[in-house]
Design an enzyme around this catalytic site. Sequence first.
Site, PDB file in Angstrom:
ATOM      1  N   HIS A 493      -0.916   4.447   1.031  1.00  0.00           N
ATOM      2  CA  HIS A 493       0.194   4.271   1.729  1.00  0.00           C
ATOM      3  C   HIS A 493       1.562   3.672   1.171  1.00  0.00           C
ATOM      4  O   HIS A 493       2.741   4.613   0.992  1.00  0.00           O
ATOM      5  CB  HIS A 493      -0.009   3.311   2.982  1.00  0.00           C
ATOM      6  CG  HIS A 493       0.858   3.158   4.060  1.00  0.00           C
ATOM      7  ND1 HIS A 493       0.846   3.715   5.295  1.00  0.00           N
ATOM      8  CD2 HIS A 493       2.169   2.607   4.053  1.00  0.00           C
ATOM      9  CE1 HIS A 493       1.792   3.429   5.992  1.00  0.00           C
ATOM     10  NE2 HIS A 493       2.705   2.718   5.468  1.00  0.00           N
ATOM     11  N   GLU A 494       1.559   2.533   0.520  1.00  0.00           N
ATOM     12  CA  GLU A 494       2.823   1.825  -0.176  1.00  0.00           C
ATOM     13  C   GLU A 494       3.205   2.728  -1.290  1.00  0.00           C
ATOM     14  O   GLU A 494       4.304   2.784  -1.493  1.00  0.00           O
ATOM     15  CB  GLU A 494       2.317   0.480  -0.603  1.00  0.00           C
ATOM     16  CG  GLU A 494       2.297  -0.555   0.605  1.00  0.00           C
ATOM     17  CD  GLU A 494       3.066  -0.322   1.898  1.00  0.00           C
ATOM     18  OE1 GLU A 494       4.183  -0.059   1.543  1.00  0.00           O
ATOM     19  OE2 GLU A 494       2.671  -0.698   3.109  1.00  0.00           O
ATOM     20  N   HIS A 497       5.305   5.539   0.140  1.00  0.00           N
ATOM     21  CA  HIS A 497       6.804   5.287   0.274  1.00  0.00           C
ATOM     22  C   HIS A 497       7.421   5.031  -1.204  1.00  0.00           C
ATOM     23  O   HIS A 497       8.532   5.335  -1.283  1.00  0.00           O
ATOM     24  CB  HIS A 497       6.804   3.733   0.969  1.00  0.00           C
ATOM     25  CG  HIS A 497       6.400   3.758   2.542  1.00  0.00           C
ATOM     26  ND1 HIS A 497       7.051   4.468   3.200  1.00  0.00           N
ATOM     27  CD2 HIS A 497       5.683   2.780   2.979  1.00  0.00           C
ATOM     28  CE1 HIS A 497       6.564   4.151   4.596  1.00  0.00           C
ATOM     29  NE2 HIS A 497       5.847   3.136   4.335  1.00  0.00           N
ATOM     30  N   HIS A 500       8.572   8.368  -2.560  1.00  0.00           N
ATOM     31  CA  HIS A 500       9.676   8.827  -1.625  1.00  0.00           C
ATOM     32  C   HIS A 500      11.051   8.303  -2.395  1.00  0.00           C
ATOM     33  O   HIS A 500      11.988   8.919  -2.551  1.00  0.00           O
ATOM     34  CB  HIS A 500       9.518   8.305  -0.350  1.00  0.00           C
ATOM     35  CG  HIS A 500      10.477   9.292   0.703  1.00  0.00           C
ATOM     36  ND1 HIS A 500      10.283   8.980   2.005  1.00  0.00           N
ATOM     37  CD2 HIS A 500      10.992  10.635   0.690  1.00  0.00           C
ATOM     38  CE1 HIS A 500      11.111   9.826   2.604  1.00  0.00           C
ATOM     39  NE2 HIS A 500      11.720  10.874   1.638  1.00  0.00           N
TER      40      HIS A 500
HETATM   41 ZN    ZN Z   1       4.770   2.276   5.834  1.00  0.00          ZN
END
Ligand code: ZN
Length: 712
Positions: A493-494, A497, A500
């Site tokens: 998940h991290e 980010h 991105h």
């Molecule tokens: Zn998040």
Amino acid sequence: MGMTTSTFPLPSAELQQNPLIAFGRGICAYSEVKPTDIAPAIDFLLERAQHAVDHAVAPATPSNWNDLVEPLEDATESLSRSWGVVSHLNSVADTPELRAAYGEMMPKVTAFFSSLGQNLALYQKFKELSQSPDFSKLHSAQKKVIENSLRDFRLGGAELPDSQKPRFSQIQDEQALLGKAFSDHVLDSTDNFVHLISDKAELAGLPEDAIAAAADLAQQKQLQGWAFSLHFPSYYPVMQYSENRSLRRLMYEAYVTRASELAPQYAQGKLEWDNTQNMLEQLKLRDEEARMLGFKNYAALSLAPKMANSVEEVDTFLTNFAQKSKPFALKDWEELTEFAKSELAIVDGLEPWDIAFASEKLKQERYAFSENELKQYFPLPKVLEGLFGVIQTLFGVKIEKANLPTWHADVQSFEVKNASGNTAAYFYLDPYARSGKRGGAWMDDARGRRELPSGEIQIPVAYLVCNFAAPVKVNGVLRQPTITHDDVITLFHESGHGLHHLLTQVSALGVSGINGVEWDAVELPSQFMENFCWEWEVLEKMTAHAETGKPLPRELYEKILAAKNFQNGYMTLRQVVMSLTDWRLHASFDPESAKGQAVLDLSRSIADQFNVIPQAPISRWINTFSHIFAGGYAAGYYSYKWAEVLSADVYSAFEEAAKLTGSVLDEKTGARYRKEILEVGGSRPAAESFKAFRGREPSIDALLRHGGLVTQ
Ligand code: ZN
């Protein structure tokens, strides 16, 4: 052109040695930062940033990118970057001295940035730029930066007539106070309650660690026996495991009446902590603010910087979602009732305080596997190898170890290289929990991609921070650190980010990477990455038993996959009903004429319409809904589901590719995703990026399918 350097504040010789100044555009020597460095560095950078603002608004400064935006960006970026180092250290390497120095400077930094938003002369300059012939010559990312600024100025009240401005800022102040009071009331009524047990027989069913924690709490309160509080880690094990139905009921009734008029009766609470009136007042102020700014209601105002287009669109999205998940929630509920009747001898119907208990038993019966056994298959180095493998295959990059300065010996740094061999970005990984480090996991921006005044490109740097259990020594030997499957999901998940932020190709700082991305779309790349943690082809390569070195057995994989969607119908519906309650309170509720329990009544009528689980008449859960009354999620709670729909739909493009190629790690789809979603960051609307990647509007189907919410 440019600024006159004669008046521009320059650092003294001493300040030039300050590690918070000395790193310039490079990477800070984190371990050299002393708490005493903070005030002089930040004061100087604040002074310089203020100087840049004064220069920007001076009548002689032309309203164009190079004279207005760039110098301002330059000065505020140096301030943000150094302050970013300080707040990063405060999160990961806290000491009393550092915390004090951070706390001392925090109000000054906050005040500076909020004064920017209120600076009408600056607003005027930005407006002039947007109306000048120069504007059309800017590239689209630069235009987006200007447009976002103008929008934020307007939402901050810049266009209001002078006569309305004092009331507008009064509304902001009152809202802040009410939000603070709301969360204080929740905290006070959570803290105040304690239930003491002196007979060990009453603890039947509770796991050892919950019993130990209860003994601890009793001791802290100088009581004999076992004490339980309404803090989640104390409360929830009772609901989940206690065989003692009346204990569960007592705790449940206290929990759901916190911060309400019923708290004195059930939760040892005080009437002055009742949030009923507070909620109405906040809704009234929000409505007034929205109308002042020319919006029909607060929901419409909240959409101005978001991806969703209209109040109706969000309502339809949620209603549709509720209708689609309801049959599955009903099935979950019937299954649970049946199980409770036949296996747990709960024959008089399930009560709200039985649900977590019965669910846990059902889950154990159906999907029993040992979390600890599963964990042995995920040594951190192997997981990283797997994660990097996914990223390298999909996005055509190489990840190599780097040697950047760090703040702790456990921290690792990495370089991301493009196919050509050029450095695209750097990132840090700080994996383990330790004292002085804040809990949770997050990605943060250490440096953003930006074209510098010299024309050179500044490459991005990110922090990935997790709180995995640190490796332990057994017989003097450090064991290989293994993490849970949930931890693996967090890491993916991290890293989503992170990608991105790191793979952006935008060079205007305000919209590069995650900057300027609509916040109902910001979780797309992170949730997208989570999907890979459930793929056999990924897990097979990412696992190696800590002792035997063998990959995850297929049988264990099938079990975790089956458990993944356990009660998902019910969980989904609950989230959607909460989102719908938040939405309608801000869209179709009239706070002016509302009185008494109107907020509760609205939430109840929505629940009656969609929920399948009977509600306890005393439940006042809305009185503790801090996300929307104290946490910045007002008219925004739907974002969680919204972004989940987007990320599942994006992922389904990889599943479609896998049907042809046999692998979800499809390079072509990965390259398109990189180009259309990751690289563009906030430089264009998320809806356009989505459509450019998927070739159509988002659809809810993939999320329903992934969650087992379709009839097969
Ligand atoms: Zn998040």
